[in-house]
Scaffold this active site. Sequence first.
Site, short mmCIF file in Angstrom:
data_model
loop_
_atom_site.label_atom_id
_atom_site.label_comp_id
_atom_site.label_asym_id
_atom_site.label_seq_id
_atom_site.Cartn_x
_atom_site.Cartn_y
_atom_site.Cartn_z
N SER A 153 47.29 51.06 58.92
CA SER A 153 47.78 49.47 58.86
C SER A 153 48.55 49.35 59.90
O SER A 153 48.82 47.97 60.09
CB SER A 153 48.43 49.58 57.33
OG SER A 153 49.55 50.69 57.36
N HIS A 188 40.17 47.73 58.10
CA HIS A 188 41.43 47.88 57.41
C HIS A 188 41.33 47.08 56.00
O HIS A 188 41.06 45.75 55.94
CB HIS A 188 42.51 47.08 58.12
CG HIS A 188 43.97 47.10 57.88
ND1 HIS A 188 44.53 46.03 57.47
CD2 HIS A 188 44.42 48.15 56.95
CE1 HIS A 188 45.85 46.36 57.05
NE2 HIS A 188 45.75 47.55 56.49
N GLU A 227 39.48 43.72 57.51
CA GLU A 227 39.81 43.39 58.83
C GLU A 227 38.91 44.48 59.65
O GLU A 227 38.92 45.45 59.46
CB GLU A 227 40.96 43.53 59.14
CG GLU A 227 41.94 42.56 58.66
CD GLU A 227 43.51 42.62 59.00
OE1 GLU A 227 44.25 41.52 59.08
OE2 GLU A 227 43.85 43.71 59.00
N ASN A 251 48.84 42.28 58.19
CA ASN A 251 49.96 42.98 58.30
C ASN A 251 51.11 42.24 59.26
O ASN A 251 52.25 42.40 59.18
CB ASN A 251 50.07 44.20 58.15
CG ASN A 251 49.82 44.88 57.20
OD1 ASN A 251 49.78 44.58 56.03
ND2 ASN A 251 49.27 46.21 57.42
N1 3HC Z 1 40.97 48.03 39.99
C1 3HC Z 1 40.43 47.49 39.36
N2 3HC Z 1 40.66 46.34 38.80
C2 3HC Z 1 41.87 45.94 38.99
C3 3HC Z 1 42.88 46.54 39.46
C4 3HC Z 1 42.45 47.78 40.16
N3 3HC Z 1 43.10 48.76 40.93
N4 3HC Z 1 44.06 45.97 39.80
C5 3HC Z 1 43.86 44.81 39.29
N5 3HC Z 1 42.45 44.81 38.89
C6 3HC Z 1 42.14 43.70 38.03
C7 3HC Z 1 42.41 43.51 36.71
O1 3HC Z 1 41.70 44.30 35.69
C8 3HC Z 1 42.36 42.04 36.48
O2 3HC Z 1 40.77 41.70 35.93
P1 3HC Z 1 40.55 40.49 35.04
O3 3HC Z 1 40.86 39.44 35.94
O4 3HC Z 1 39.23 40.67 34.55
O5 3HC Z 1 41.53 40.61 33.64
C9 3HC Z 1 42.40 41.38 37.73
O6 3HC Z 1 42.65 42.40 38.40
C10 3HC Z 1 43.91 41.00 37.78
O7 3HC Z 1 44.94 41.95 37.31
P2 3HC Z 1 46.08 41.96 36.36
O8 3HC Z 1 45.98 41.00 35.50
O9 3HC Z 1 46.38 43.14 36.17
O10 3HC Z 1 47.25 41.36 37.34
P3 3HC Z 1 47.16 40.21 38.44
O11 3HC Z 1 46.57 38.97 37.92
O12 3HC Z 1 48.75 40.00 38.76
O13 3HC Z 1 46.33 40.55 39.63
C11 3HC Z 1 46.83 41.72 41.67
C12 3HC Z 1 46.92 41.84 40.31
C13 3HC Z 1 45.24 41.51 42.15
C14 3HC Z 1 47.10 43.01 42.53
C15 3HC Z 1 47.61 40.29 42.18
O14 3HC Z 1 48.86 40.26 41.73
C16 3HC Z 1 47.44 40.26 43.73
O15 3HC Z 1 46.45 39.73 44.47
N6 3HC Z 1 48.32 40.70 44.38
C17 3HC Z 1 48.70 40.60 45.83
C18 3HC Z 1 47.87 41.97 46.48
C19 3HC Z 1 48.27 41.97 47.75
O16 3HC Z 1 48.86 41.17 48.38
N7 3HC Z 1 47.56 43.14 48.40
C20 3HC Z 1 47.51 43.42 49.82
C21 3HC Z 1 48.97 44.43 50.14
S1 3HC Z 1 49.02 44.77 52.13
C22 3HC Z 1 47.83 45.69 51.98
O17 3HC Z 1 47.36 46.35 51.31
C23 3HC Z 1 47.71 46.24 53.65
C24 3HC Z 1 48.29 47.67 53.69
O18 3HC Z 1 47.96 47.97 55.05
C25 3HC Z 1 49.80 47.78 53.43
#
Ligand code: 3HC
Length: 311
Positions: free
Chosen positions: A144, A165, A177, A215
Amino acid sequence: MALFNSLSTRTFSQSARMSAAIQNVTVIGSGLMGAGIAQVAAQTGHKVTMVDIDDAAVEKAQKRIGDSIQRIAKKKFGGESAEANKFISDAIGRLTISTDAVSSVGSADLVVEAIVENLDVKKKLFTQLDQAAPSHTIFASNTSSLSIAKIADATNRKDRFGGLHFFNPVPVMKLLEVVRIPETSQETYEAMCGWGKAMGKVTVACKDTPGFIVNRLLVPYMYEAVRILERGDASVRDIDTSMKLGAGYPMGPFELMDYVGLDTGKFIVDGWHKEYPDMPLFEPSPLIEKLVQEGKLGVKTGEGFYKYNKK
Ligand code: 3HC
């Protein structure tokens, strides 16, 4: 349902493959990102070997994949059905596990590394894999924040080296990415983009620059949120509510930091601060230092900015 073959069986089916160019994928590292990448690759028809250092690590990843794939199947097929069960068993059947990285790359078209964010450890791994993998194998790092060029330096295949990424949670986040270094060949770049599309992701291109695109924007944003808190200008909850309701973000910055891991954010910022000490946006945060020291790393430890039920 027993989703996986036992560790000792280590078999996988000869299922249909979707990507013409890249069919066999080895994912090194079975943490949050590695397990997610392996899962999505298996779901999309690739033969996958997922590698970690010991059985305990891969068992934990198998459990995570099992839970996640059930959620994906439920979403895709609307609940328990023969189709959903077939989707799950086909994907699991394509996934082999291993604790031996070197022997796992013998028939790989692509190796994706998602191990600890330590340059020397990554270089050591790639040096070994470079000798073991076929000449056509493409190497990629899911780092990352580290330089892809510095990692690629450990190999004699810089033309077949790049960054891939992914974002957490990998089965849900649509972006990939694709990072090129000057030596990355056009053929390699196109193969990486093609594989990303076969994985169901939207690919974007980026040069080998700190934080790539997401990031580079997201990490300073999260640290700015902490600085608002440190100055006493607003509370954790109100900052999160503001960004969700005022900017349409799915999570507020503190929820996101807890989700990604405070240690991960700190690692990224520390590295950038060391390299660019005059950049105010890359200044470490005393509050994050303190929380990390206390072991409050976010969701995974049961507490970060918020408290969670320990999983
Ligand atoms: N596996 C499978 N499905 C998943 C899952 C997983 N690990 N996590 C969530 N889901 C699914 C749920 O089952 C749900 O499905 P549905 O729509 O059929 O009900 C859907 O995704 C939405 O999940 P939730 O209802 O539990 O919760 P949210 O609506 O809050 O969504 C989230 C969760 C998708 C994580 C959303 O909050 C989100 O997009 N958050 C931001 C995440 C983000 O910014 N990620 C990037 C981080 S930075 C990074 O990764 C880079 C690294 O280098 C640091």
